[in-house]
Design an enzyme around this catalytic site. Structure first.
Site: not given
Ligand SMILES: *[C@@H]1O[C@H](CO)[C@@H](O)[C@H](O)[C@H]1NC(C)=O
Length: 413
Positions: A197, A353, A383
């Site tokens: 991320s 995601d 995610h």
């Protein structure tokens, strides 16, 4: 009698309310439906508390206390305990400082302390949240299974420390590892960097600076650009496990990191923060639909998107343009000539995601630039999945992603 009926009615109403509140959209292919609902509900509740604090004047809802709260909730779901894991006979773990930056070092026992491969890891959490503690289970697993040193970087966070401070901290810690390799018992030719991320972003940004001093970089579902929040993945995925990440939460992270006002949330979500000129510039072309991987877009009419260029707030655009186009802020804004010297790259992406297309575009652009690159795309992935390879709520897709990553590192690092 009346009392029992009332209790029954109230219980039913509460159960119904809870059931509705927990009615998370779960990615197709993910069989652990209740784990996904519990995870999402817990994180969504956290998100609501944080947002209400923001509305009460606490910038971004970020404070020592809210950070701790999020850490404890997530750590409990990852490890089964709010305190995390105890000691491990297979690892030596210590906290230290590398060139002013806090790091946690994991060393597998029984491996001679010289010429070891190393993975420098930048944790996720939107440059604002989470910590090396939350990632403890994942970083331990990587160190043990690959038999490498892992350096988990506790970089300073936004909004208190906006761009470029988190990036510079990661860069410093990584350079320290390379420059002091001998002393640390590390092989300077076998340095990998990774993160998920926001950490995937940091991995891409550090690699852009250090190029071939890094052997392998592994951006895991990275966020890489703030020019277009209407990519197919932002549109078709924002409702899946939204407590983990959605379009609005991702945007607040970008705003924390870029030191940009929350007043522009609605405009940026609608892509009104870029002027018509910027929408027709070479930067827009770096992420335009020609790079999309249509086979990974589920919604038919999003496969051939027509991007309109004749709208946008010119004043706002000009005021934030310098930040948006900085490749260390948004690595997809790098041109081909600076991408071409990147190290061997393993891009990990998840089908459900909002950041899927950021990762896939990055993969496509590296491929075009002639970089050695491998794509690990998980159609049923979401995610945050990399946390859940064991513990109280393992997900099959998390187990697979972690296995594949370890196998790749064992072979290539
Ligand atoms: C954000 O920008 C303002 C000026 O616009 C500045 O005063 C402030 O120090 C900046 N904050 C950070 C964390 O960089």
């Amino acid at each position: 009698m009346l009392k029992q009926v009332l209790i029954a009615i109230i219980t039913a109403a509460l159960a119904f309310g809870l059931f509705n509140y927990m009615d998370t959209q779960v990615p197709e292919g993910v069989t652990e439906v209740w784990s996904a609902r519990i995870l999402d509900t817990a994180l969504r509740t956290n998100g609501k508390i944080i947002l209400s604090l923001h509305n009460f004047g606490m910038h971004g809802g970020v404070s020592w206390f809210t950070r701790k709260m999020v850490d404890v909730v997530l750590t409990t779901m990852i490890t089964g305990s709010p305190f995390g894991l105890g000691s491990d006979p297979e690892l030596e773990i210590h906290d230290t400082i590398y060139d002013g930056v806090a790091v946690r070092v994991y060393e597998p026992t029984g491996v001679p302390k010289q010429n070891r491969p190393v993975l420098v890891y930048y944790h996720g959490g939107g440059w604002s949240w989470l910590s090396v503690d939350v990632y403890d289970q994942a970083t331990r697993e990587l160190a043990k299974r690959v038999k490498m040193v892992v350096v988990s970087v506790g970089y300073r966070q936004s909004p208190e420390h906006a761009h470029p401070i988190p990036f510079e901290d990661c860069l410093k810690a990584t350079e320290y590892v390379i420059e002091n390799a001998d002393k640390l018992g590390i092989d300077a030719k076998r340095v990998a960097v990774s993160g998920d991320s926001a950490g995937g972003h940091l991995s891409a940004a550090v690699s852009l600076r250090l190029k071939k001093k890094i052997k392998i970089q592994i951006p895991i579902y990275p966020c890489l650009q703030l020019l277009d929040l209407q990519t197919p993945s932002y549109i078709e995925n924002k409702q899946y496990i939204p407590g983990m990440l959605n379009d609005v939460s991702m945007l607040t992270y970008w705003l924390n990191y870029g030191n940009i006002s929350y007043d522009y949330i609605d405009k940026i979500l609608a892509n009104e923060h870029t002027s018509p000129e910027l929408k027709s510039s070479k930067y827009a072309k770096y992420i335009s639909p020609e790079w999309y991987m249509k086979e990974h877009i589920r919604t038919e009419n999003l496969r051939s998107m027509d991007k309109k260029t004749n709208f946008g707030d010119k004043k706002l655009s000009e005021s934030i343009e310098k930040t948006l186009l900085d490749p260390y802020f948004a690595p997809l804004m790098a041109d081909e000539s600076s991408l071409k010297d990147l190290p061997f790259t393993y891009v990990l992406t998840a089908g459900y995601d909002v950041l899927r297309d950021d990762g896939l575009i990055y993969y496509q652009r590296l491929l075009k630039a002639g970089v050695k690159v491998k794509l690990a795309h998980y159609q049923d992935g979401f995610h945050g999945m990399i946390f859940f390879f064991k513990g109280p709520m393992p997900f099959q897709v998390g187990i697979r992603a972690m296995n594949d990553l370890c196998e790749f590192l064992k072979k290539e690092l």
